[in-house]
Design an enzyme around this catalytic site. Structure first.
Site, mmCIF file in Angstrom:
data_model
loop_
_atom_site.group_PDB
_atom_site.id
_atom_site.type_symbol
_atom_site.label_atom_id
_atom_site.label_comp_id
_atom_site.label_asym_id
_atom_site.label_seq_id
_atom_site.Cartn_x
_atom_site.Cartn_y
_atom_site.Cartn_z
ATOM 1 N N ARG A 103 0.882 -1.179 0.000
ATOM 2 C CA ARG A 103 0.000 0.000 0.000
ATOM 3 C C ARG A 103 0.907 1.213 0.000
ATOM 4 N NH1 ARG A 103 -5.216 1.340 3.705
ATOM 5 N NH2 ARG A 103 -6.059 -0.018 2.092
ATOM 6 N N HIS A 130 -7.403 1.094 -6.213
ATOM 7 C CA HIS A 130 -7.638 0.199 -5.067
ATOM 8 C C HIS A 130 -8.364 -1.048 -5.579
ATOM 9 C CE1 HIS A 130 -7.911 -1.152 -1.084
ATOM 10 N NE2 HIS A 130 -8.701 -0.256 -0.529
ATOM 11 N N GLN A 133 -10.271 -3.652 -3.253
ATOM 12 C CA GLN A 133 -11.543 -3.099 -2.781
ATOM 13 C C GLN A 133 -12.619 -3.279 -3.852
ATOM 14 O OE1 GLN A 133 -12.236 -1.486 0.334
ATOM 15 N NE2 GLN A 133 -14.269 -1.934 -0.458
ATOM 16 N N ASP A 222 -17.261 7.451 -0.918
ATOM 17 C CA ASP A 222 -15.975 7.279 -0.232
ATOM 18 C C ASP A 222 -15.598 8.642 0.349
ATOM 19 O OD1 ASP A 222 -13.459 6.399 0.639
ATOM 20 O OD2 ASP A 222 -12.529 6.580 -1.341
ATOM 21 N N CYS A 262 -16.505 2.019 1.010
ATOM 22 C CA CYS A 262 -15.350 1.128 1.214
ATOM 23 C C CYS A 262 -14.855 1.162 2.653
ATOM 24 C CB CYS A 262 -14.237 1.506 0.245
ATOM 25 S SG CYS A 262 -13.672 3.207 0.454
ATOM 26 N N ARG A 290 -13.788 -8.387 1.609
ATOM 27 C CA ARG A 290 -12.355 -8.188 1.371
ATOM 28 C C ARG A 290 -11.613 -9.491 1.683
ATOM 29 N NH1 ARG A 290 -10.085 -3.141 1.464
ATOM 30 N NH2 ARG A 290 -8.283 -4.340 0.770
HETATM 31 N N1 CP Z 1 -11.238 -0.020 2.676
HETATM 32 C C1 CP Z 1 -9.957 -0.129 3.066
HETATM 33 O O1 CP Z 1 -9.037 -0.376 2.287
HETATM 34 O O2 CP Z 1 -9.780 0.025 4.409
HETATM 35 P P1 CP Z 1 -8.377 0.165 5.170
HETATM 36 O O3 CP Z 1 -7.772 1.468 4.759
HETATM 37 O O4 CP Z 1 -8.730 0.128 6.624
HETATM 38 O O5 CP Z 1 -7.502 -0.981 4.764
HETATM 39 N N1 NVA Z 2 -9.919 6.871 -1.008
HETATM 40 C C1 NVA Z 2 -9.529 6.420 0.304
HETATM 41 C C2 NVA Z 2 -9.779 4.951 0.455
HETATM 42 C C3 NVA Z 2 -9.460 4.394 1.807
HETATM 43 C C4 NVA Z 2 -9.650 2.915 1.876
HETATM 44 C C5 NVA Z 2 -8.057 6.741 0.535
HETATM 45 O O1 NVA Z 2 -7.265 6.568 -0.381
HETATM 46 O O2 NVA Z 2 -7.732 7.192 1.627
#
Ligand code: CP
Ligand code: NVA
Length: 303
Positions: A103, A130, A133, A222, A262, A290
């Protein structure tokens, strides 16, 4: 299929196979059985940003499949691409582990890891995409709507990483998506064009949330402030006024439209607590899926 970086890199057949396998493994684990296909295998998980769902669901998925996961904070290794080049991290990790999940802020970090790693690399969220997701979301939509083809998603909010991965999922799997966001926060035109080349009129962008939710099976939102955008918080909150998923907006959609997010959800901003907690909200099924999707992904890539 060596890596999982973008839904757009996958064929329709690969995506359908992953969805089918997710459902099979979900039922297997619900029945109390296990599939120890990753026994003796290890996944390294690199996180430049916080995570609840992604970290825990990947760790549980590895353990469920008989393998191990190692959580790596960037500061533990002196930063990704700081203490040593990304290409060296990729090649060193490939000598120790059977898969890398990352990530990161820059999308190019995961593509660079994938280029040099000899083991599979999984995108666990970048500023750009993502995909894990979006695939869990698709699994959830299929379970609740009984189909994917012809399903209409109204995405109300920021044209961000989550929206972009959903757009590719929609185009590849026969769904339609209308994205409603304020001026300046639309999804990039190139992504929309790519999606509409995969499937004509799969994606439409508008500035009118009421228009977007009309006839929708799913209302999706989101955060307005993604990880890394904290400095823009005040401006973003002001710019997104009128794009909240609240009871007034939900009333403009069919009565059975499901609410998706999400997570994490910032109640009072992109969604009200009332809508998040309403009977039509399927946010926690989404979060659960997930785990089910990622078990399938790990089995396919590392099994
Ligand atoms: N939706 C999602 O990816 O959550 P986290 O940031 O908690 O992993
Ligand atoms: N768009 C958000 C998603 C979090 C899971 C971010 O990137 O922070």
């Amino acid at each position: 299929m060596k890596d999982f970086l973008s839904i757009n890199d996958c064929s329709v057949e690969e995506l359908e196979e992953l969805l089918k396998l997710s459902g099979q493994l979900k039922r297997l684990y619900e029945s109390g059985s296990r599939d120890l296909c990753l026994s003796g295998k290890t996944l390294a998980m690199l996180f430049e940003k916080p995570s609840l769902r992604t970290r825990i669901s990947f760790e549980v998925a590895m353990s469920d499949l008989g393998g191990d996961a190692i959580y790596v904070k960037p500061e533990d290794i002196g930063g990704i691409g700081k203490r040593e080049p990304i290409k060296d991290i990729a090649r060193v990790l490939s000598r120790y582990v059977n898969g890398i999940m990352a990530r990161t802020f820059e999308h190019s970090t995961v593509t660079e890891l994938a280029k040099f790693a000899t083991v599979p690399v999984i995108n666990a969220l970048t500023d750009w995409l993502h995909p894990c997701q979006a695939m869990a979301d698709v699994l959830t939509i299929e379970e609740h709507c009984g189909k994917l083809k012809g399903v209409k998603i109204a995405y109300v909010g920021d044209g961000n990483n989550v929206a972009r991965s959903l757009v590719f999922a929609c185009a590849k799997l026969g769904m339609k998506m209308v994205i409603a966001g304020p001026d300046g926060y639309e999804l990039d035109a190139e992504t929309i064009e790519k999606a509409n080349q995969i499937s004509a009129k799969a994606v439409v962008q508008t500035n009118d949330p009421a228009e977007a939710v009309g006839g929708a099976n799913i209302i999706y939102t989101d955060t307005w402030v993604s990880m890394g955008q904290e400095a823009e918080k005040e401006k973003r909150i002001a710019d997104f006024a009128g794009f909240q998923v609240n009871a007034g907006l939900v009333k403009k959609a069919p009565a059975d439209a499901k609410i998706m997010h999400c997570l994490p959800a910032y109640r009072g901003y992109e969604i009200t607590d009332e809508v998040a907690e309403s009977a039509n909200s399927i946010m926690f099924d989404q979060a659960e899926n997930r785990l089910h999707f990622q078990r399938a992904l790990l089995k396919k890539l590392m099994g």
